[in-house]
Each structure stands twice: as structure tokens, then as C-alpha cells.
Design an enzyme around this catalytic site. Structure first.
Site, PDB file in Angstrom:
ATOM      1  N   CYS A 288       0.827  -1.202   0.000  1.00 12.79           N
ATOM      2  CA  CYS A 288       0.000   0.000   0.000  1.00 12.79           C
ATOM      3  C   CYS A 288       0.869   1.263   0.000  1.00 12.79           C
ATOM      4  CB  CYS A 288      -0.955   0.034   1.190  1.00 12.79           C
ATOM      5  SG  CYS A 288      -2.227   1.311   0.997  1.00 12.79           S
TER       6      CYS A 288
ATOM      7  N   CYS B 114      -5.765   2.046  -4.817  1.00 13.98           N
ATOM      8  CA  CYS B 114      -5.297   2.677  -3.583  1.00 13.98           C
ATOM      9  C   CYS B 114      -6.256   3.815  -3.237  1.00 13.98           C
ATOM     10  CB  CYS B 114      -3.877   3.216  -3.761  1.00 13.98           C
ATOM     11  SG  CYS B 114      -3.191   3.940  -2.246  1.00 13.98           S
TER      12      CYS B 114
END
Length: 450
Positions: A201, A379
Site C-alpha cells: 500500500c 489505492c
């Protein structure tokens, strides 16, 4: 739940043990199916290494393919966490407990949970080794071991977390320290870091920065705070569309960005962080901090490094299209432990699970894999307590957006999707093997044109 047959006591045990020993010696252990009590080896049609998002999702899918009792998951942890929630935990918007479930509760019914660590691979014999030198054999192996946080690569860590004013949203042990450092902030530098390694991430190091900036504004401390983002990268984000949007936010909120700066040391007793200028190796700069959020260096799990299934860098070596191993056709990979050239996110795992399901189905039928993973990942860039830019993109770092709107803009609806809808998708669809990403919905929303 066990998939193993039971052998009654008596002379037969000695006979079967002799057969097993001979089988191990000649490499044919893959066809034996016995209990731990009768010998040192177990056999399953499918063995899944890792009980994270990818491992649990694939175990559910595989159980539906090969039947109850024929799939095993090897995972040592008793607790499973929905880690995307930790951005909001570190920002004080969610409680850590809400991200947790017991591993026992998420293992699919009919799948054997082997509570152990993976210690080694023997792909030529279709075996893996776990604790106590026990061996598990398989017909098909799915590797979903995630990656390793490497705080120790920063001098002064992880012991530095014993001091106040420093936290990290990347570990269950340190995420609540982030919120304490933010809550207790008085005045000075609030520094957020991005390491010189692959990370999971990649937007998360910025997300907590934007939440912190907004929190300091709302509590009247912003005028006494310098918000600093020190990143080892040369850009703020890899996809230009979203990078442009983030740079505008950074400008509006008066955030300082220092590119090509990598954290190499923390001196928590003096509240100092030392960064190396990657463009001028050896040149360092010391920053004083009132709050420090550390994104640690990350790498492949130790068991993968120098193993026969890894590439030169230690990541599982798989085809970027099919997720099948490049050398061993009955081994497959998913998620953060692979060398797939895309961002390591839960959204990527969802899309990969659908492709991998099709790949394994074809392999089981002695057909060539036809599915192709396009590198889709997502994301949700949290830019405030009620705002998100939903970044979605592919292998080519090109936007691959689901909704027929401009996702490069901050939206409250996307925040609620991140905070409320995505956890539901995770727990009740992805982990149960029913969510393979938004590709079908994307086609529908774009009338089949995208």
C-alpha cells in the site's frame, strides 16, 4: 476438518511407516495421505502457505474445487487483521479491535488449519517443511506469504518505539502509537517517511500525513506544525493523474516534500531522524521531530530468500499474466510475496484471486492457462477524515477506473466506500472467495467500452 486417513494400531503402522520412509527416499511422498499420528508427513490436494487475504481467499476457492478435507492452510498467527483499516486507526478514526478477527473464524469450513510456520521448500518432491521438521506434501501449492517488515534496517528501530512521539501504521504493535503521537502533538515537525524498498500500500505513508494535517488544523495546532514528507522516491505517486491531484493538495495545505530522502536512523532520546540523500550517497541530514511516522523498509519473507521458488531478489517468481510459477507448473503465487510488477494492495489480491482461480482450473484440466492479470490495483488515497481520491491503475501505471466519474478528485462518497463498504467486501466476499475485483462492474458502468 482434517483430510487425513486414520490407520489403526498394530503391525500395520510399522508397515505403513516403512512404506512412507521408502517413499520419502525416492521422492514419491506426494501420493501418500496419512495423519500426523501415523507418520511425519501429511498430504493435501492443495496446500496454501499463508493465512492473509490472498491465502484465505484462495483456500475458499480451492475448497469448492477439490472438496472439503482436501485443502490445508499453513498459518502461525491466531489473529487475522484487515490492515487497510490501520490508516484510520492511526488517525484516530477507527479502533484497532475493529480490524481483527480470529484466524479460526475466517478459515473456511472444511479447510484444515495447520498452525505452524513454513520453514522450507522442496518443490522437486512436492513437499514443504514446517515446524519440528514435519513435512507436508501437495499436488498443488499456493504461496501467499505476504512480505516482511524490516524495522531493524533503520538504526535505532524497533526499540525506538518504546519512546513517545513515534509510530507506524504498518504494524499491529505500533499503529496505536501513531495516534498517541498525533493526539499529544504540541508544536514542531511532523515527519512522514517512505523507504527505499518495495512496500505494501504505497499510498499509506501519505494517507496518515493528510489525516494528521487535518487533525492539527481542527485542534488549532496547525500554525505551530511543519508537515514534512521525506520520500525515497522521485515522485509523489507513480500514476501522473493522481500525482497531479496530490501535488495540488500538498500545495494548498503547505506541506513540505523532500524527494530522494531515505530514513536511515532514529535517535528517539533526542527526537532526531537521520535521512540519506539518495542522489548524493553518504550525504545525510538530521531532522528534529515532534511526531514521526515511520514506513519501514520491507522485503520478502526469510523463508523465500534463496529458496528454489524465488527470483534473485527473494520474491516468488511467477508469471505476471497467469500467476503460475515460472519453473514449477503446480506452484502458484498471490499477493505481496510475488514479484508481480504492480502495487501490493488488498485490491490487487482480489483481482489476482479471480485470475489465479481460472489459471488453476485450467492446470487441473491439463490445459494451458488462459486468464490474464492486467496488473489491476487500487489505492483509496485518504486525504482527510471525509475525503478520498480513489486511485485505480494497471501494470502500465495508467488509470483503470471503475466509476464513470473523475476519480482524480477528492470525494466524500469514496471515503465512505473506503471506511464502510470495503471492510464488508473484505470480510464477507473476498475472504470467502466471492470477490475478484471490480472488473465486471467496470465494464457495466462504462457500457463495455473500458
Amino acid at each position: 476438518m482434517a483430510a487425513v486417513g486414520v490407520i489403526s494400531p498394530g503391525p500395520r503402522i510399522h508397515h505403513c511407516t516403512w512404506l512412507l520412509r521408502a517413499a520419502i527416499q525416492n521422492g514419491s511422498c506426494r501420493n501418500l495421505h496419512v495423519t500426523p499420528g501415523s507418520a511425519a508427513k501429511e498430504y493435501y490436494d492443495v496446500v496454501v502457505l499463508g493465512g492473509g487475504a490472498g491465502g484465505i481467499a484462495m483456500s475458499a476457492r480451492m475448497k469448492r474445487k477439490v472438496g472439503s478435507g482436501n485443502v490445508a492452510v499453513i498459518e502461525p498467527s491466531e489473529t487475522h487483521y484487515y490492515q487497510p483499516m490501520w490508516t484510520l486507526v492511526g488517525g484516530g478514526a477507527k479502533k484497532l479491535a475493529s480490524s481483527a478477527r480470529s484466524t479460526a473464524s475466517i478459515i473456511p469450513s472444511g479447510v484444515k488449519w495447520i498452525k505452524s510456520e513454513v520453514k522450507g521448500f522442496d518443490p522437486d518432491k512436492n513437499c514443504i517443511r514446517i515446524d519440528d521438521d514435519k513435512e507436508i506434501s501437495y499436488k498443488y501449492l499456493i504461496v501467499a506469504l505476504g512480505l516482511k517488515l524490516q524495522f531493524e534496517k533503520v538504526k535505532g528501530l524497533p526499540e525506538g518505539f518504546n519512546y513517545p512521539k513515534i509510530g507506524s501504521n504498518y504494524s499491529v504493535k505500533t499503529v496505536e502509537k501513531t495516534w498517541k503521537a498525533l493526539h499529544d502533538f504540541k508544536k514542531g515537525n511532523a515527519i512522514f517517511t517512505f523507504p527505499n524498498t518495495p512496500v505494501k500500500c504505497a499510498g499509506a505513508p501519505q494517507k496518515i500525513m493528510y489525516l494528521s494535517e487535518e487533525y492539527l488544523r481542527k485542534t488549532g495546532k496547525r500554525s505551530d506544525a511543519n508537515i514534512i514528507f521525506n520520500t525515497s522516491l522521485g515522485v509523489i505517486f507513480g500514476v501522473k493523474k493522481y500525482a497531479d491531484a496530490l501535488l495540488e493538495i500538498i500545495k494548498q495545505r503547505n506541506i513540505q516534500v523532500n524527494y530522494r530522502h531515505s530514513l536511515i536512523e532514529v535517535r528517539p532520546d533526542r527526537q532526531e531522524a537521520v535521512f540519506e540523500n539518495l542522489d548524493k550517497p553518504g550525504e545525510t541530514k538530521v531532522f528534529q521531530y515532534e511526531m514521526l511516522h515511520v514506513t519501514p523498509p520491507m522485503g520478502p519473507p526469510d523463508v523465500l530468500v534463496n529458496s528454489p521458488v524465488a527470483d534473485a531478489a527473494g520474491w516468488l517468481d511467477v508469471s505476471k499474466d497467469t500467476l503460475q510459477h515460472t519453473k514449477y507448473p503446480n506452484i502458484f503465487g498471490i499477493g505481496d510475496c510475488t514479484n508481480l510488477p504492480t502495487s501490493k494492495t488488498a485490491a490487487a489480491i482480489a483481482a489476482q484471486s479471480a485470475v489465479l482461480d481460472r489459471t488453476i482450473t485450467n492446470v487441473m484440466k491439463n490445459k494451458s492457462p488462459t486468464g490474464k492479470y492486467d496488473g489491476y490495483t487500487s489505492c483509496p488515497l485518504v486525504t482527510g477524515y471525509r475525503k478520498v481520491i480513489l486511485a485505480e491503475f494497471d501494470y502500465n501505471q495508467q488509470p483503470l477506473e471503475t466509476f464513470p466519474i473523475d476519480q482524480g478528485k477528492e470525494r466524500r462518497t469514496m471515503y465512505h466506500m473506503k471506511a464502510d463498504m470495503m471492510p464488508y467486501l473484505y470480510w464477507y466476499l473476498l475472504l470467502k472467495g466471492y470477490w475478484g475485483g471490480p472488473a465486471p462492474y467496470r465494464k457495466l458502468m462504462h457500457l463495455g467500452l473500458k
